[in-house]
Design a protein around this motif. Structure first.
Motif, mmCIF file in Angstrom:
data_model
loop_
_atom_site.group_PDB
_atom_site.id
_atom_site.type_symbol
_atom_site.label_atom_id
_atom_site.label_comp_id
_atom_site.label_asym_id
_atom_site.label_seq_id
_atom_site.Cartn_x
_atom_site.Cartn_y
_atom_site.Cartn_z
ATOM 1 N N ALA A 1 21.054 -0.570 3.760
ATOM 2 C CA ALA A 1 20.599 0.107 2.548
ATOM 3 C C ALA A 1 19.583 -0.736 1.791
ATOM 4 C CB ALA A 1 21.791 0.437 1.656
ATOM 5 N N ARG A 2 19.856 -2.001 1.669
ATOM 6 C CA ARG A 2 18.951 -2.894 0.944
ATOM 7 C C ARG A 2 17.626 -3.047 1.693
ATOM 8 N NH1 ARG A 2 22.054 -8.008 -0.195
ATOM 9 N NH2 ARG A 2 21.643 -8.422 2.011
ATOM 10 N N ALA A 3 17.712 -3.202 3.010
ATOM 11 C CA ALA A 3 16.505 -3.369 3.803
ATOM 12 C C ALA A 3 15.646 -2.111 3.778
ATOM 13 C CB ALA A 3 16.882 -3.717 5.244
ATOM 14 N N ARG A 4 16.291 -0.940 3.907
ATOM 15 C CA ARG A 4 15.514 0.302 3.905
ATOM 16 C C ARG A 4 14.892 0.561 2.542
ATOM 17 N NH1 ARG A 4 18.668 3.345 6.594
ATOM 18 N NH2 ARG A 4 17.516 3.429 8.555
ATOM 19 N N ALA A 5 15.553 0.184 1.460
ATOM 20 C CA ALA A 5 14.979 0.363 0.127
ATOM 21 C C ALA A 5 13.700 -0.450 -0.027
ATOM 22 C CB ALA A 5 15.998 -0.041 -0.939
ATOM 23 N N LEU A 6 13.713 -1.679 0.462
ATOM 24 C CA LEU A 6 12.521 -2.517 0.399
ATOM 25 C C LEU A 6 11.408 -1.942 1.283
ATOM 26 C CD1 LEU A 6 11.175 -5.085 -0.616
ATOM 27 C CD2 LEU A 6 12.319 -6.347 1.228
ATOM 28 N N ALA A 7 11.792 -1.481 2.472
ATOM 29 C CA ALA A 7 10.819 -0.891 3.376
ATOM 30 C C ALA A 7 10.217 0.386 2.793
ATOM 31 C CB ALA A 7 11.476 -0.600 4.726
ATOM 32 N N THR A 8 11.045 1.191 2.132
ATOM 33 C CA THR A 8 10.570 2.443 1.541
ATOM 34 C C THR A 8 9.562 2.169 0.434
ATOM 35 O OG1 THR A 8 12.653 3.562 2.062
ATOM 36 C CG2 THR A 8 11.295 4.542 0.340
ATOM 37 N N ALA A 9 9.819 1.173 -0.388
ATOM 38 C CA ALA A 9 8.887 0.824 -1.462
ATOM 39 C C ALA A 9 7.542 0.391 -0.890
ATOM 40 C CB ALA A 9 9.487 -0.272 -2.332
ATOM 41 N N HIS A 10 7.568 -0.352 0.198
ATOM 42 C CA HIS A 10 6.329 -0.823 0.831
ATOM 43 C C HIS A 10 5.518 0.350 1.377
ATOM 44 C CE1 HIS A 10 3.631 -3.214 3.319
ATOM 45 N NE2 HIS A 10 3.998 -2.499 4.360
ATOM 46 N N VAL A 11 6.161 1.199 2.155
ATOM 47 C CA VAL A 11 5.445 2.334 2.761
ATOM 48 C C VAL A 11 4.977 3.300 1.682
ATOM 49 C CG1 VAL A 11 5.660 4.297 4.332
ATOM 50 C CG2 VAL A 11 6.703 2.097 4.929
ATOM 51 N N GLY A 12 5.820 3.577 0.703
ATOM 52 C CA GLY A 12 5.465 4.515 -0.348
ATOM 53 C C GLY A 12 4.274 4.082 -1.167
ATOM 54 N N ALA A 13 4.118 2.791 -1.364
ATOM 55 C CA ALA A 13 2.971 2.302 -2.123
ATOM 56 C C ALA A 13 1.664 2.654 -1.432
ATOM 57 C CB ALA A 13 3.082 0.790 -2.315
ATOM 58 N N TYR A 14 1.643 2.563 -0.113
ATOM 59 C CA TYR A 14 0.410 2.858 0.634
ATOM 60 C C TYR A 14 0.175 4.353 0.780
ATOM 61 C CZ TYR A 14 -0.526 -1.988 1.725
ATOM 62 O OH TYR A 14 -0.835 -3.318 1.618
ATOM 63 N N THR A 15 1.211 5.108 1.075
ATOM 64 C CA THR A 15 1.003 6.544 1.254
ATOM 65 C C THR A 15 0.617 7.206 -0.069
ATOM 66 O OG1 THR A 15 3.386 6.947 0.989
ATOM 67 C CG2 THR A 15 2.537 6.713 3.239
ATOM 68 N N ALA A 16 1.013 6.627 -1.203
ATOM 69 C CA ALA A 16 0.674 7.196 -2.497
ATOM 70 C C ALA A 16 -0.772 6.929 -2.892
ATOM 71 C CB ALA A 16 1.611 6.647 -3.575
ATOM 72 N N MET A 17 -1.316 5.774 -2.491
ATOM 73 C CA MET A 17 -2.638 5.391 -3.004
ATOM 74 C C MET A 17 -3.740 5.431 -1.953
ATOM 75 S SD MET A 17 -2.518 1.227 -3.298
ATOM 76 C CE MET A 17 -2.437 0.184 -1.821
ATOM 77 N N ALA A 18 -3.404 5.636 -0.695
ATOM 78 C CA ALA A 18 -4.399 5.489 0.375
ATOM 79 C C ALA A 18 -4.502 6.757 1.215
ATOM 80 C CB ALA A 18 -4.040 4.293 1.258
ATOM 81 N N PRO A 19 -5.447 7.648 0.893
ATOM 82 C CA PRO A 19 -5.596 8.887 1.670
ATOM 83 C C PRO A 19 -5.869 8.648 3.150
ATOM 84 C CG PRO A 19 -6.830 9.005 -0.391
ATOM 85 C CD PRO A 19 -6.359 7.591 -0.262
ATOM 86 N N HIS A 20 -6.566 7.548 3.482
ATOM 87 C CA HIS A 20 -6.859 7.304 4.894
ATOM 88 C C HIS A 20 -5.586 6.977 5.679
ATOM 89 C CE1 HIS A 20 -7.040 3.352 2.987
ATOM 90 N NE2 HIS A 20 -6.984 2.770 4.168
ATOM 91 N N HIS A 21 -4.612 6.337 5.036
ATOM 92 C CA HIS A 21 -3.334 6.098 5.709
ATOM 93 C C HIS A 21 -2.564 7.411 5.874
ATOM 94 C CE1 HIS A 21 -3.303 1.838 6.384
ATOM 95 N NE2 HIS A 21 -3.590 1.574 5.126
ATOM 96 N N GLN A 22 -2.593 8.253 4.856
ATOM 97 C CA GLN A 22 -1.951 9.554 4.991
ATOM 98 C C GLN A 22 -2.562 10.345 6.141
ATOM 99 O OE1 GLN A 22 -0.860 12.264 2.065
ATOM 100 N NE2 GLN A 22 -0.321 10.778 0.484
ATOM 101 N N ALA A 23 -3.898 10.351 6.204
ATOM 102 C CA ALA A 23 -4.582 11.099 7.267
ATOM 103 C C ALA A 23 -4.209 10.563 8.645
ATOM 104 C CB ALA A 23 -6.091 11.040 7.059
ATOM 105 N N ASN A 24 -4.120 9.250 8.753
ATOM 106 C CA ASN A 24 -3.765 8.656 10.039
ATOM 107 C C ASN A 24 -2.350 9.041 10.449
ATOM 108 O OD1 ASN A 24 -4.222 6.724 12.290
ATOM 109 N ND2 ASN A 24 -2.603 5.581 11.286
#
Length: 289
Positions: free
Chosen positions: A192-215
């Protein structure tokens, strides 16, 4: 990991330890901390054998003349130890905000990067040549940029990608081009702790980077994965979290899919601390000693 968030003396000590642990390369990014050239000088001067790789130098921050001449100087002073990764293009005609700072658009991705490479190649050389010339790679995600990386540079350095992207990239780039992928990891057996940290990392990029979303959409992820918080399926595909065996298996999957090199980014709950302990734990498992 943002090395430029830490004092220079601490970064020098960390780089020296990474080299002594047996790692082959140290990648550093660029935002609004130390610029990529200063960071490279700092890391190269603190080590003797380690490859220092810009992952990536942002082309919107720097004229190609400055990038070309700085790369030559780094390559001359530290032969065979500097790798230049280029990226940071903008893919629309609007003003892009990075940490609230307005970044002017520079055109479509592939044409902009092609022009930048051509401009670098055209810069006259009035200083001793670097032998060998530092290799270049591109922060390539989409098929056209991956093809450009294979055609015009040493290869590609994809970021925030699952193993499926590595497999597709190798098919597009052919068997010869270098493919050095980034893999984020959380060494923590508390799921649970590891996935929470991983989710915050991925979410930061998918929220601000359209090129990552497109990929990611090209790879089969949809609104259920990308709208709001990233899905568990997406997070687990991007971040390897768990014990040493889990992380080692994910890196092996990238290598089996066609990667020549895997850049391991250690995620930690406290970004103010360098993950020195995790680097030490990972070294025997990843480097075979």
């Amino acid at each position: 990991m943002a090395l430029d968030a830490h004092p220079a003396g601490l970064v020098r000590e960390a780089a020296a330890e990474i080299e002594e642990l047996g790692y082959g390369a140290l990648w550093h990014g660029e935002a609004f901390g130390r610029d990529t050239v200063s960071q490279a000088w700092l890391l190269l001067s603190a080590t003797r054998r380690l490859t220092i790789a810009a992952g990536i130098a942002n082309i919107t921050f720097r004229d190609p003349v400055a990038m070309a001449t700085a790369t030559r100087a780094l390559g001359e002073a530290h032969p065979g130890r500097y790798l230049l990764g280029l990226g940071g293009h903008r893919v629309d005609d609007t003003i892009h905000q990075l940490d609230g700072y307005p970044m002017p658009a520079v055109g479509r991705a592939v044409s902009t990067m092609t022009a930048y490479l051509e401009a670098m190649d055209a810069v006259p050389a009035h200083s001793p040549p670097a032998r060998p010339a530092p290799p270049r790679v591109l922060a390539a995600l989409g098929p056209k940029m991956l093809a450009l990386a294979a055609e015009r540079t040493w290869g590609a350095h994809p970021y925030l990608v699952p193993v499926a992207h590595t497999r597709a990239a190798r098919q597009i780039m052919g068997p010869v081009a270098f493919l050095g992928v980034e893999q984020a990891v959380v060494l923590d057996t508390d799921a649970a702790r590891a996935r929470a940290l991983a989710t915050a990392h991925v979410g930061a990029y998918t929220a601000m980077a359209p090129h990552h979303q497109a990929n990611l959409r090209r790879l089969g992820f949809g609104d259920a994965d990308l709208a709001g918080a990233p899905s568990r399926r997406l997070v687990d595909a991007i971040v390897a979290h768990g014990d040493l065996d889990t992380i080692r298996d994910r890196i092996r999957e990238h290598l089996d899919a066609g990667a020549n090199h895997v850049c391991v980014q250690v995620l930690t709950a406290d970004p103010t601390e360098l993950p020195t302990g995790t680097w030490r734990e990972l070294a025997p498992a990843l480097l075979g000693h």
